[in-house]
Structure formats: C-alpha cells, structure tokens
Enzyme design. Sequence first.
Site, mmCIF file in Angstrom:
data_model
loop_
_atom_site.group_PDB
_atom_site.id
_atom_site.type_symbol
_atom_site.label_atom_id
_atom_site.label_comp_id
_atom_site.label_asym_id
_atom_site.label_seq_id
_atom_site.Cartn_x
_atom_site.Cartn_y
_atom_site.Cartn_z
ATOM 1 N N PRO A 235 98.741 42.130 76.594
ATOM 2 C CA PRO A 235 98.038 41.684 75.388
ATOM 3 C C PRO A 235 98.987 41.258 74.278
ATOM 4 O O PRO A 235 100.107 41.737 74.172
ATOM 5 C CB PRO A 235 97.240 42.918 74.960
ATOM 6 C CG PRO A 235 97.192 43.804 76.153
ATOM 7 C CD PRO A 235 98.450 43.532 76.908
ATOM 8 N N CYS A 236 98.498 40.343 73.442
ATOM 9 C CA CYS A 236 99.223 39.974 72.230
ATOM 10 C C CYS A 236 98.877 41.005 71.170
ATOM 11 O O CYS A 236 97.757 41.046 70.664
ATOM 12 C CB CYS A 236 98.820 38.575 71.762
ATOM 13 S SG CYS A 236 99.712 38.015 70.297
ATOM 14 N N GLN A 237 99.822 41.868 70.841
ATOM 15 C CA GLN A 237 99.600 42.952 69.898
ATOM 16 C C GLN A 237 100.657 42.914 68.797
ATOM 17 O O GLN A 237 101.468 41.991 68.736
ATOM 18 C CB GLN A 237 99.669 44.302 70.649
ATOM 19 C CG GLN A 237 98.623 44.455 71.744
ATOM 20 C CD GLN A 237 98.896 45.659 72.628
ATOM 21 O OE1 GLN A 237 99.854 45.695 73.368
ATOM 22 N NE2 GLN A 237 98.029 46.669 72.534
ATOM 23 N N TYR B 33 103.948 44.039 67.787
ATOM 24 C CA TYR B 33 105.080 44.584 68.526
ATOM 25 C C TYR B 33 106.133 45.210 67.620
ATOM 26 O O TYR B 33 107.272 45.436 68.034
ATOM 27 C CB TYR B 33 105.751 43.490 69.360
ATOM 28 C CG TYR B 33 104.809 42.819 70.332
ATOM 29 C CD1 TYR B 33 103.952 43.576 71.130
ATOM 30 C CD2 TYR B 33 104.762 41.439 70.450
ATOM 31 C CE1 TYR B 33 103.085 42.961 72.016
ATOM 32 C CE2 TYR B 33 103.895 40.831 71.338
ATOM 33 C CZ TYR B 33 103.059 41.596 72.113
ATOM 34 O OH TYR B 33 102.205 40.997 72.987
ATOM 35 N N ASN C 246 101.076 35.321 78.558
ATOM 36 C CA ASN C 246 100.445 35.806 77.341
ATOM 37 C C ASN C 246 99.701 34.653 76.673
ATOM 38 O O ASN C 246 99.859 33.491 77.073
ATOM 39 C CB ASN C 246 101.494 36.382 76.376
ATOM 40 C CG ASN C 246 100.943 37.466 75.472
ATOM 41 O OD1 ASN C 246 99.976 37.243 74.754
ATOM 42 N ND2 ASN C 246 101.553 38.642 75.496
#
Length: 422
Positions: free
Chosen positions: A101-103, A105, A144
């Site tokens: 997932p794109c979170q 970071y 992603n």
Amino acid sequence: MSDEIRVAELFAGVGGFRLGLDGYRSTNHPEWELPAAGPFRTVWANQWEPGSDRRQFAARCYEERFGRGSVVCEDINRVLDEYEAGERGIPDVDMAVGGFPCQDYSVARTLSSARGIEGKKGVLWWDIERFLYLKKPRLVLLENVDRILKSPAKQRGRDFAIILSCLASLGYSAEWQVINSAEYGFPQRRKRIYIFAERTQDWKLGHRLYDGVIPEAFPIQHQAVVDEVQIPVDPVDASANFNRGRKLSPFRNRGVLVGNTVLTCDVVERYSGERRTLGDVLVPESQVPAQFYIPDDQLPKWEYLKGSKREPRVAANGHEYTYSEGAMAFPDATDRPSRTILTGEGGSGPSRFKHVIQTSDGRLRRLVPDELDQLQGFPKGWTDTGMTDGNRAFCMGNALVVGIPHRIGRVIARRISNPNQH
C-alpha cells in the site's frame, strides 16, 4: 545465481506476481495454462489480511491454486520477528516481489544499533525493507500506485525518496516506470508504478534510463527534459528534509537510481501492437446471474451517482460549501479499455465507481467476477473458490495486471542468461 531464479512473493494476494513469473499448469484446469516468463520458481509467499480468519479469503484462494502450504498466512511482521529470533525458517531467494500500500512511510528515528532505521509500525514498506535486509535477494520487483511519486501532500516526493534511500543503503540500484496497462494493449486503464532493483552499483545511469529492464518490456520514447535529483544517504534525513517547502515532486514517471543520484523523466509510451477492450473479456449473457442486472427502481440512484453535480453541502462542523464533480460514462463503453477496477466493485448497491455495461437487449448490469478476473489477466474463474461476489471483487481490485510482471520477467530472465549483452 543458478539457472533457477528462486522467488519470494510478499503481500501475495491471489498470486499475480507468481502467475506472471512462474506461469501456471494444472491438471484440474488445463484451460488455464500460462507460460512462465523464465526459470522463475516461487519458493515462499506471504499473504495476511488484518482481522479474523474470515478475512483470509485471498490466502485460501492462493493455496487452492498453488497447493497446500504454498503461502504463509500470518502477519509478516511477526513472521520476520520469529525468523530473526531463529524460531522459523525462510528459504534463501534470488528475487523478492510484491505490491504494497501507499502509506505514510515517515521514519521515526535512527536506531542506536547497527540496524539503522525504524519506521512507523504497521506500515508495510518497512516489512519489505526488513525482508531485503535479512534475506539480501539480488533482484527486487515491486508494484504500487503512481501517487507514491508525489506523496505526501505536505512534502511532495518524500515517501518515494525514503524508499529510494532505503534501497541505496541496502546496496541496490533501482529503476522505476509508471505503466498504464491500456497503453500497452491490455483491456484495463490501470496506471501503476513498477520498481525494479538489483544489488549492484555497475549500472550506467544515463544509459539505464532508456535501456533498463522495464523500458525494454514496455518501450518509451526518449525525452528532451531529464532531471537529476540527489537522494539523501540517510532515510531519516529523507523523511525530515527531502523537498521540504516545494509544491511539486521532483520525481517523474520514469527514473533510475545509482548510488544516491537519480535521473528522471516523463514517460511517453511507444506501442503498436494489439489493443484489447472491455468487450473482449465479457462472458456470454447466458452466464450472467440475475442479481447482476440493475432493477429499474435503482436506475435513478445510479444515474445520480454517475452524473455531474454542483450542490451545496454542510460539513460535520457546520461549514457550508459547494460540492462538485464531473459526470462518468454510464454505461461504460465496451469498445475501449475499462476504467481501473476497484476493491468495491462487488455488491448490488448503486455506486459511482462500479462498472456498468449495457447488454444486447438494452438492460444494464454490473460486471461479474469472472470478468474482473480477466480484466486483471487472471484466468476466467481464478477467484471462484467459494468467495462472495464482494470478496472476489476485493481481491481483483487489489491485484495487478498479470501480463506486466510477465513481460518484465521475460526481460530479467533473458538478461541474466546473457549478461554481456547489457
């Protein structure tokens, strides 16, 4: 590296990377046979959906298609804890693959130990980074959403800079490319970033921008505008300071990292092959269950949700504002690639984002799960393992277009077998 390329599939879902790289052959489903991209063999996989055992439908599908014991259905963080403690084994691999997932970071702090960095707990990038640190595969292939190049909004490009800084600190050179699958002949307009990394510092930066693994699989045109970006050596520095105060991300749709230097440019696709459409994956109308047809009394709600809007609304705090959005195609065109399928495609309720097509008799219907499977390049019926319509849609909304890692894998395999050609 031996002739065989041993692969670990992280965040495996229902096995898109494995299907694209290893291919598929089963006596139970000879009609599903797919060729391998090369001498790839997935020897370890992990898939875990946070929650109860009822949430593990993707892992159960994976195991049904690839065999008992083919996937570890446990929290990857705990798995890696146990591996580091010597309480379980993970086989050595040549390549790690996965979508994550794109979170956020952001890096919490530098550790006092030699390990280096600590990220926010529960953010799955740090499990990938940790796996790479522990197992040191030579090759990495990740997927992603493309917004990772620009996130977060308050510090554009920071998250991607953290990832690149981590890869560099682990000894990898990397390349990335945003691929819109429809621009290369697939029947879905799905735009995703693919990151290929190799444990080497031998890449020639400028040459690799256009002669890398990914643009060989998905050709692009040379661009006049190429930017150079310096990536902080320390991921903590990238987290705190990268691109701070600037409105735009420096990362474009194509790029290469060697050491801590990046060259990046925008992608213009170069493709002249066959182009498939949504209509190419539709099942015969005789195979569509009645519940997928939209009842007449629901049509006004569907039309409202799909239509353009400009209307006053009131926020929870009492603030009044004007909400507006443009119209979406209703029904969806079948003579062109579909829109991106999402996790919420299942269920019969009206929705702005679910696909709706018109049948030969003029009725409107949602897409059935077999069509969603095929839009992602999986065999028809791949997720038909006892899941609900909603769970099958969730799996496909989270999946990737199988043909993309397949094409990239073919280039990887060829270059490994003929290293002197590049």
